[in-house]
Design an enzyme around this catalytic site. Structure first.
Site, short mmCIF file in Angstrom:
data_model
loop_
_atom_site.label_atom_id
_atom_site.label_comp_id
_atom_site.label_asym_id
_atom_site.label_seq_id
_atom_site.Cartn_x
_atom_site.Cartn_y
_atom_site.Cartn_z
CG HIS A 185 4.39 -32.20 58.84
ND1 HIS A 185 3.45 -31.25 58.51
CD2 HIS A 185 5.03 -31.53 60.05
CE1 HIS A 185 3.67 -30.31 59.28
NE2 HIS A 185 4.52 -30.27 60.41
CG ASP A 188 7.14 -40.82 67.99
OD1 ASP A 188 6.59 -41.70 68.38
OD2 ASP A 188 8.46 -41.01 67.82
CD GLU A 220 8.71 -44.18 69.87
OE1 GLU A 220 9.71 -43.30 69.55
OE2 GLU A 220 7.74 -44.02 69.11
C1 LIG Z 1 7.84 -34.47 63.07
C2 LIG Z 1 7.20 -35.45 62.69
C3 LIG Z 1 7.22 -36.63 63.16
C4 LIG Z 1 6.59 -37.84 62.58
N1 LIG Z 1 6.56 -38.69 63.62
C5 LIG Z 1 6.01 -39.92 63.04
C6 LIG Z 1 5.67 -41.21 63.90
O1 LIG Z 1 6.04 -41.07 65.06
N2 LIG Z 1 5.10 -42.23 63.22
C7 LIG Z 1 4.64 -42.13 61.89
O2 LIG Z 1 4.10 -43.25 61.33
N3 LIG Z 1 5.03 -41.12 61.22
C8 LIG Z 1 5.47 -40.23 61.51
N4 LIG Z 1 5.79 -38.77 60.65
C9 LIG Z 1 5.53 -39.39 59.47
C10 LIG Z 1 4.15 -38.80 59.14
O3 LIG Z 1 3.37 -39.69 59.55
C11 LIG Z 1 3.96 -38.67 57.44
O4 LIG Z 1 4.89 -37.69 57.09
C12 LIG Z 1 2.59 -38.35 57.22
O5 LIG Z 1 2.40 -38.48 55.90
C13 LIG Z 1 2.17 -36.78 57.47
O6 LIG Z 1 1.07 -36.39 57.15
P1 LIG Z 1 0.53 -35.19 56.66
O7 LIG Z 1 -0.70 -34.99 57.08
O8 LIG Z 1 1.53 -34.12 56.88
O9 LIG Z 1 0.46 -35.74 55.14
P2 LIG Z 1 1.11 -35.14 53.79
O10 LIG Z 1 2.57 -34.75 53.77
O11 LIG Z 1 0.15 -33.78 53.61
O12 LIG Z 1 0.78 -36.34 52.81
C14 LIG Z 1 1.37 -37.63 52.88
C15 LIG Z 1 0.85 -38.40 51.87
O13 LIG Z 1 -0.46 -38.80 52.07
C16 LIG Z 1 -1.34 -38.25 50.98
N5 LIG Z 1 -2.72 -37.87 51.65
C17 LIG Z 1 -2.71 -36.80 52.41
N6 LIG Z 1 -4.08 -36.57 52.91
C18 LIG Z 1 -4.69 -37.71 52.48
C19 LIG Z 1 -6.08 -38.12 52.26
N7 LIG Z 1 -6.95 -37.49 52.83
N8 LIG Z 1 -6.28 -39.06 51.52
C20 LIG Z 1 -5.35 -39.79 50.67
N9 LIG Z 1 -4.20 -39.76 50.89
C21 LIG Z 1 -3.84 -38.31 51.53
C22 LIG Z 1 -0.53 -37.33 50.20
O14 LIG Z 1 -0.85 -37.51 48.93
C23 LIG Z 1 0.88 -37.81 50.49
O15 LIG Z 1 1.08 -39.11 49.62
C24 LIG Z 1 6.41 -37.83 61.38
C25 LIG Z 1 6.76 -36.82 60.57
C26 LIG Z 1 6.86 -35.48 61.20
C27 LIG Z 1 7.25 -34.39 60.44
#
Ligand SMILES: Cc1cc2nc3c(=O)[nH]c(=O)nc-3n(C[C@H](O)[C@H](O)[C@H](O)COP(=O)(O)OP(=O)(O)OC[C@H]3O[C@@H](n4cnc5c(N)ncnc54)[C@H](O)[C@@H]3O)c2cc1C
Ligand SMILES: *[C@@H]1O[C@H](CO)[C@@H](O)[C@H](O)[C@H]1NC(C)=O
Ligand SMILES: *[C@@H]1O[C@H](CO)[C@@H](O)[C@H](O)[C@H]1NC(C)=O
Ligand SMILES: *[C@@H]1O[C@H](CO)[C@@H](O)[C@H](O)[C@H]1NC(C)=O
Length: 407
Positions: free
Chosen positions: A93, A155, A269
């Site tokens: 994400h 969120d 918020e």
């Molecule tokens: C609808 C939506 C709402 C959101 N709301 C919020 C919010 O309210 N607050 C907030 O803070 N963020 C929010 N986000 C952002 C979100 O927290 C970040 O985009 C987060 O990185 C997404 O997590 P993911 O597991 O999909 O990560 P990915 O996109 O899979 O990875 C994100 C990053 O983390 C690294 N990574 C992944 N897994 C690991 C691991 N196990 N160890 C080390 N590094 C790792 C990846 O290499 C990359 O750099 C939101 C995103 C979306 C799409």
């Protein structure tokens, strides 16, 4: 300085790669327990993210079956003659390709094929140990079985623990508990050399401090020990409107100044309503039945409105005083008097609220679209200028999509 050098070294190892081709036989010698996939479907999904603006095709995708799998793969990249890139991917994400690599392997941490350990709750010590790829929604479900829950959230809960801990994990609870990275007791991390280390404030503290908020560049989180609290049963969820930006930000700042005190809201918020379409649509279905006034009547001059969003959690034991507690807090605020929107729901429904919006957007094919999202920290001294220049200026009343604003 010693710290900086050490960490820089870790960065180099994880980003290795100079575009050399990966020799698959090297990988077959690793004896991984998980699945190393060349399936175009796996490679395709690891080459996209929620942002929908970038693609990068990895050579293969690992669905690890253990932390050792992650360690073996990273070690082989470290020791490999050519070197190759490795990127951890949680739920994908990210907005700008942060979890991708175009010349190496993606380790797919989330998903049913990559989850070696279910969450383990310690009721006595009030924490939960979770796999790095676990989604927060599943962390919540498993801790609620014990009447417990993590304290600080995002969120949206369909994000992985490793993914948000690599950033910060910020939502309306952060003023009270800190972001998610401030609510982690311990991590297991695979370093850039492929070592599996446990770290905390006491043990390998440099690694711990670097990995939390480290954008995935200092190691791969395979386990996180997350602080828990007794889960509230219900949530009183309130939205109030402002047309005066100064009054809005002053109230937000006042509310976060109450952190740590017993009489405070639990979540603060807010968002900006600049668009006429949004004015008609701004309420999630959670609020529809209790809409006391027409928004257009509050917005007679067609200007921008600001919505403060706050919640108060409660247990059955204080259900009879919640009305008074909320009333006393609202009395201190300067919103437009007629604009109080209230709803009341189970804690889990509040935390999982964005998923409801997701389902609606998916039904209209509006979820898998590009998301050129941007997060900014603006200093208090410039926030009024930002309002004038951006909300009232550049955006006018002509934009769509949510704009959150909170202190
Ligand atoms: C609808 C939506 C709402 C959101 N709301 C919020 C919010 O309210 N607050 C907030 O803070 N963020 C929010 N986000 C952002 C979100 O927290 C970040 O985009 C987060 O990185 C997404 O997590 P993911 O597991 O999909 O990560 P990915 O996109 O899979 O990875 C994100 C990053 O983390 C690294 N990574 C992944 N897994 C690991 C691991 N196990 N160890 C080390 N590094 C790792 C990846 O290499 C990359 O750099 C939101 C995103 C979306 C799409
Ligand atoms: C906006 O609110 C601030 C702070 O409450 C107040 O000082 C100011 O007079 C208000 N402005 C208008 C135009 O009402
Ligand atoms: C929005 O902006 C357009 C163009 O500037 C203007 O015609 C319209 O009246 C505005 N609508 C509202 C509700 O302010
Ligand atoms: C709103 O923005 C769109 C896209 O930039 C533009 O095409 C449209 O003319 C604008 N409408 C108004 C009323 O300014």
């Amino acid at each position: 300085m010693a710290t900086k050098f050490l960490l820089t070294f870790a960065i180099c190892r994880l980003i290795v790669t100079v575009g050399l081709t990966l020799d698959p036989t090297e990988l077959l010698r690793l004896e991984l327990e998980g699945q190393l996939s060349l399936d175009p479907a796996d490679v395709g999904s690891a080459s996209r993210d929620f942002g929908g603006m970038r693609t990068a095709h990895p050579m293969a995708v690992l669905h690890p079956a253990s932390p050792q799998d992650v360690a073996r793969l990273v070690k082989s990249a470290y020791e490999s003659a050519h070197g190759f890139g490795i990127s951890a991917r949680g739920h994908g994400h990210s907005i700008n390709g942060q979890a991708m690599t175009g010349n190496g392997l993606v380790i797919q941490m989330s998903g049913s094929r990559g989850n070696p350990a279910p969450p383990r709750v310690s009721e006595k010590s009030m924490y939960v140990d979770v796999w790095g790829g676990e989604l927060w929604i599943d962390v919540l479900r498993s801790t609620l079985e014990y009447g417990l829950a993590p304290k600080s959230w995002t969120d949206y809960l369909y994000l992985s623990v490793g993914g948000t801990l690599s950033n910060a994990g910020i939502s309306g609870q952060a003023f009270n508990h800190g972001p998610q990275i401030s609510n982690v007791y311990e991590l297991d991390v695979v370093t850039g050399k492929g070592e599996l280390l446990t770290c905390s404030k006491e043990q390998n503290s440099e690694l711990y401090d670097a990995v939390l908020g480290g954008l995935g560049q200092f190691g791969i989180i395979t386990r996180a020990r997350i602080a828990l609290e007794r889960a509230p049963r219900r949530v009183r969820w309130i939205r109030v409107l402002y047309s005066n930006f100064t009054a809005f930000t002053q109230d937000q700042e006042y509310l976060i100044s109450l952190h740590g005190q017993p009489q405070k809201f639990d979540y603060v918020e807010g968002f900006v309503i600049v668009d006429e379409g949004l004015i008609n649509n701004w309420r999630s279905s959670f609020f529809s039945p209790r809409n006391p006034v027409k928004i257009s009547s509050l917005n007679a001059d067609g200007g921008i409105l600001y919505c403060l969003e706050i919640t108060k959690n409660y247990q059955e034991s204080n259900a009879d005083t919640i009305d008074q507690e909320v009333e006393a807090l609202l009395k201190k605020l300067n919103f437009i008097p007629a604009s109080v929107f209230t709803t009341d729901l189970p804690y889990v429904d509040f935390l999982d609220r964005v998923h409801k919006a997701e389902l609606k957007l998916r039904a209209k094919n509006l979820w898998d679209v590009p998301h050129p999202w941007l997060n900014l920290f603006v200093p208090k001294s410039r926030i009024a200028d930002f309002d004038r220049g951006v909300f009232k200026g550049i955006l006018g009343n002509n934009t769509s999509g949510p704009i959150l604003i909170y202190p």
